[in-house]
Write an enzyme that holds these catalytic residues in place. Structure first.
Site, PDB file in Angstrom:
ATOM      1  N   GLU A 148     -74.841 -42.452  -5.781  1.00  0.00           N
ATOM      2  CA  GLU A 148     -74.150 -41.594  -4.812  1.00  0.00           C
ATOM      3  C   GLU A 148     -74.344 -40.111  -5.159  1.00  0.00           C
ATOM      4  O   GLU A 148     -73.387 -39.387  -5.460  1.00  0.00           O
ATOM      5  CB  GLU A 148     -72.664 -41.940  -4.740  1.00  0.00           C
ATOM      6  CG  GLU A 148     -72.421 -43.311  -4.162  1.00  0.00           C
ATOM      7  CD  GLU A 148     -70.957 -43.584  -3.833  1.00  0.00           C
ATOM      8  OE1 GLU A 148     -70.080 -42.854  -4.342  1.00  0.00           O
ATOM      9  OE2 GLU A 148     -70.694 -44.534  -3.070  1.00  0.00           O
ATOM     10  N   GLU A 302     -72.647 -51.153  -1.400  1.00  0.00           N
ATOM     11  CA  GLU A 302     -71.291 -51.212  -1.952  1.00  0.00           C
ATOM     12  C   GLU A 302     -70.275 -51.322  -0.822  1.00  0.00           C
ATOM     13  O   GLU A 302     -70.346 -50.577   0.164  1.00  0.00           O
ATOM     14  CB  GLU A 302     -70.938 -49.918  -2.696  1.00  0.00           C
ATOM     15  CG  GLU A 302     -71.549 -49.753  -4.040  1.00  0.00           C
ATOM     16  CD  GLU A 302     -71.023 -48.490  -4.731  1.00  0.00           C
ATOM     17  OE1 GLU A 302     -69.892 -48.048  -4.445  1.00  0.00           O
ATOM     18  OE2 GLU A 302     -71.768 -47.943  -5.557  1.00  0.00           O
ATOM     19  N   TRP A 310     -58.898 -45.316  -5.051  1.00  0.00           N
ATOM     20  CA  TRP A 310     -58.995 -43.865  -4.950  1.00  0.00           C
ATOM     21  C   TRP A 310     -58.333 -43.271  -3.706  1.00  0.00           C
ATOM     22  O   TRP A 310     -58.376 -42.062  -3.518  1.00  0.00           O
ATOM     23  CB  TRP A 310     -60.451 -43.410  -5.025  1.00  0.00           C
ATOM     24  CG  TRP A 310     -61.429 -44.262  -4.270  1.00  0.00           C
ATOM     25  CD1 TRP A 310     -62.207 -45.254  -4.787  1.00  0.00           C
ATOM     26  CD2 TRP A 310     -61.750 -44.218  -2.857  1.00  0.00           C
ATOM     27  NE1 TRP A 310     -62.991 -45.831  -3.810  1.00  0.00           N
ATOM     28  CE2 TRP A 310     -62.730 -45.212  -2.619  1.00  0.00           C
ATOM     29  CE3 TRP A 310     -61.306 -43.443  -1.787  1.00  0.00           C
ATOM     30  CZ2 TRP A 310     -63.274 -45.438  -1.359  1.00  0.00           C
ATOM     31  CZ3 TRP A 310     -61.844 -43.671  -0.531  1.00  0.00           C
ATOM     32  CH2 TRP A 310     -62.819 -44.658  -0.332  1.00  0.00           C
ATOM     33  N   GLU A 350     -61.092 -47.064 -12.953  1.00  0.00           N
ATOM     34  CA  GLU A 350     -61.217 -47.949 -11.782  1.00  0.00           C
ATOM     35  C   GLU A 350     -60.530 -49.288 -11.988  1.00  0.00           C
ATOM     36  O   GLU A 350     -60.841 -50.263 -11.305  1.00  0.00           O
ATOM     37  CB  GLU A 350     -62.696 -48.128 -11.447  1.00  0.00           C
ATOM     38  CG  GLU A 350     -63.342 -46.811 -11.070  1.00  0.00           C
ATOM     39  CD  GLU A 350     -64.726 -46.958 -10.482  1.00  0.00           C
ATOM     40  OE1 GLU A 350     -65.550 -47.635 -11.100  1.00  0.00           O
ATOM     41  OE2 GLU A 350     -64.964 -46.383  -9.401  1.00  0.00           O
TER      42      GLU A 350
END
Ligand code: GAL
Length: 643
Positions: A148, A302, A310, A350
């Site tokens: 990303e 993804e 998030w 995460e």
């Protein structure tokens, strides 16, 4: 590519787990039919323990061998997305600086300046070592470069970036006079004597120069793309037959023009379960990715099987929602459905992000949904490699995406929403398209500036005044919540215009909507201009949904565009490879008429015809009504699995 099936899997981060978990992982992958995983995206710290040291590959060798043993292919990362602490300690200038001059610290990820020579050298070297070590591994199907790009650090304002920006500007403009002209630097005494005086648009007391900002956005994109391309070159030289990708993010503003440097285009997409219109933005991201792939199949790289970590409130997916997003991606051209991530993390930033294997393990609804999807994707093998049918194009204003206008003729209808910056070539492309019989719908605030950021003078939208048959003299944006009454052939009694109005002089166009309240009474709000076989519509406001529907129906009728199927709002209909995919995104039943011919649903095996009720979340994938030639397949860089 995949002429055999839709790939299934996710990001696999075994470095977060003790080795004894790996055997369980591959056993579970076999149980779910997972056949493709992305490995090593953030594993640089484990792979390269210090400067100049040999790679620690023993653990990765064992992981890849385990995966090979159960027939799972690998998208192997070059692991350059997050510099480990030793790399930052050795080269502190790698760290990026924000517009206020704050140097960002390690502790998160993506903390690198794209213009840093040290970062680039270290990344290229690691990519080379990975290619050397794993280029011949039987599990290797795909290279996954970075991650990303630009997602956390789209631009860096440090001195090295400033230096690189100056070189970039010199190459673009040739001389400082040209830069001064383009940037309008006569305003506020901004005239530069030479390139050495130019800086990135760092924090300033008031409105920064917009042309400087535009060029800096272009430069920053080029620098990120150069990072990716440098790694790709290393990989392509070592393993010319292995496709290379990086995960794009749909409508992500900082990155433009990357697809042409990718062998396989991939998308990360996280529709918000709390957004009732998420299916619309998710569809747009999918269609954009397909366009970037030149219409060919792409990979969903993804998505979250359940909740993310998030958002302010991380609403979980409801029952069936994971399946619905996955099938939507396939309907819109995806040949792979991959998740972030295989196993939910137990520690770190995460740890509350869902995974295919949840914290609560496999005796769960979430796991069952993961397993069930595999069976359904196998039934959709006939869709793999096929093309999606699309009659309508939406022209977005990323520079570098102008390739689209060269081939507009294959669409019946082209929508041009707020195309603020227009090159001469793009302007001429749309004119040619309409002259050739096409139908275009252009909205307000289009055709305003040149690529240099200078306003096109003489009345808006300067390059398309003849095409649209009108002149716009003045923009009249409306404050939030304000709207004005509209009348005219396409209006209904309560038609209103929101957000924007204009003072428009007609020069051949006909008004379809007109402002019906002061102070702009009588000003056209929507028009059409007949041009030979074609027609150019202009929309000078944002109408209420019913009025917009009337305009879309008018333009579609003119273009001969028919809906893929007659479905109510909230039900999605897409055609791929002759199959009709229907998805009910509503939380209530929806009625759809399938006509007389029976069509087999690939998911349930049943034959459906006539009026059918789609239950909430239901998906049908209907085979062609009558036996047809096999749907055309496209070549894919990655082999597939059997259906
Ligand atoms: C993506 C990212 C992944 C993971 C995921 C969580 O943006 O590429 O590494 O962080 O978000 O949703």
């Amino acid at each position: 590519m995949n002429s055999a099936g839709i790939r299934y899997g996710g990001h696999y981060n075994p470095e977060q787990w003790p080795e004894k978990v790996w055997a369980e992982d591959v056993a579970l992958m076999a149980e779910t039919g997972v056949d493709l995983v992305t490995v090593g995206v953030f594993a640089r710290g484990e792979l390269q323990p210090g400067p100049g040291r040999a790679l620690e590959t023993g653990w990765l060798d064992r992981v890849l061998d385990l995966l090979t043993g159960v027939g799972v292919g690998v998208g192997l990362a070059t692991a350059t997305a997050s510099p480990p602490p030793w790399l930052v300690a050795a080269h502190p200038s790698i760290l990026p600086v924000d517009a206020s001059g704050v140097r960002l610290s390690p502790g998160g990820r993506q903390h690198y300046c794209p213009s840093s020579p040290d970062y680039r050298e270290a990344a290229g070297e690691l990519a080379g070592r990975m290619a050397e070590r794993y280029g011949g591994h039987p599990a290797l199907e795909l290279w996954h470069v970075g991650n990303e790009y630009g997602c956390h650090v789209p631009a860096c304002y440090c001195d090295a970036s400033a230096e690189a920006f100056r070189h970039w500007l010199e190459a673009r403009y040739g001389g400082i006079d040209q830069l001064n002209y383009a940037w309008g630097s006569a305003l506020w005494s901004q005239r530069y004597r030479n390139f050495d005086e130019v800086l990135p648009p760092r924090a300033a007391p008031t409105f920064p120069n917009p042309s400087q900002q535009l060029d800096f956005a272009r430069f920053s994109n080029d620098e990120l793309l150069a990072c990716y391309s440098a790694e790709r070159e290393v990989l392509a030289a070592a393993t010319p037959t292995v496709p290379v990708t990086t995960n794009l993010m749909g409508l992500f503003r900082p990155t433009d023009g990357w697809a042409r440097a990718m062998d396989l285009v991939s998308l990360d997409r996280y529709p918000d379960p709390d957004d009732p219109d998420a299916h619309l933005s998710a569809a747009l991201a999918a269609d954009l990715t397909r366009s970037l792939a030149g219409g060919r199949p792409w990979y969903l790289m993804e998505q979250a099987p359940g909740a993310v970590n998030w958002r302010r409130v991380n609403v979980p997916k409801s029952r069936g929602e994971y399946r619905r997003w996955s099938l939507q991606a396939v309907a819109r051209g995806a040949d792979a459905v991959l998740q972030f991530q295989w196993r939910a993390s137990a520690a770190g930033a995460e740890k509350y992000h869902s995974g295919m294997v949840p914290h609560a393990d496999t005796d769960t609804r979430a796991w069952q949904e993961v397993v069930d999807l595999d069976a359904e994707l196998r039934r959709l093998a006939p869709l793999a490699g096929t093309l999606v049918t699309a009659d309508v194009a939406l022209l977005l204003d990323w520079e570098g995406w102008w390739g689209l206008e060269l081939d507009l003729s294959r669409y019946r209808l082209v929508v041009v929403p707020a195309l603020y910056l227009v090159s001469d070539e793009a302007a001429a492309g749309l004119e040619r398209y309409v002259a050739g019989g096409g139908v275009a719908v252009v909205t307000y605030f289009s055709g305003i500036i040149e690529p240099t950021d200078r306003v096109r003078l003489g009345g808006y939208p300067a390059p398309w005044r003849d095409l649209l048959g009108l002149h716009v003299d003045e923009h009249a944006p409306l404050p939030p919540g304000r709207s004005e009454r509209l009348s005219g052939p396409l209006a209904h009694p309560s038609s209103r215009g929101f957000r924007w109005l204009e003072r428009v002089r007609l020069r051949g166009a006909r008004a379809l909507l007109t402002v019906a309240s002061e102070p702009l009474t009588g000003q056209p709000a929507a028009t059409v201009h007949d041009c030979g076989q074609g027609a150019a519509y202009y929309l000078a406001t944002t109408p209420d949904p019913a009025t917009l529907d009337a305009l879309v129906a008018d333009a579609s009728g003119r273009a001969g565009v028919n809906p893929t199927a007659s479905v109510p709002p909230g039900v999605e209909a897409v055609e791929r490879g002759g199959h009709l995919v229907l998805i009910n995104h509503l939380d209530r039943d929806a009625e759809v008429d399938l006509g007389h011919d029976g069509r087999r649903d690939l998911l349930s095996g049943s034959v459906r015809s006539g009026g059918v009720t789609l239950t909430p979340g239901e998906v049908l994938v209907l085979a062609p009504a009558t036996p047809t030639e096999p749907a055309p397949k496209t070549p894919s860089p990655v082999p597939g699995r059997a259906g």
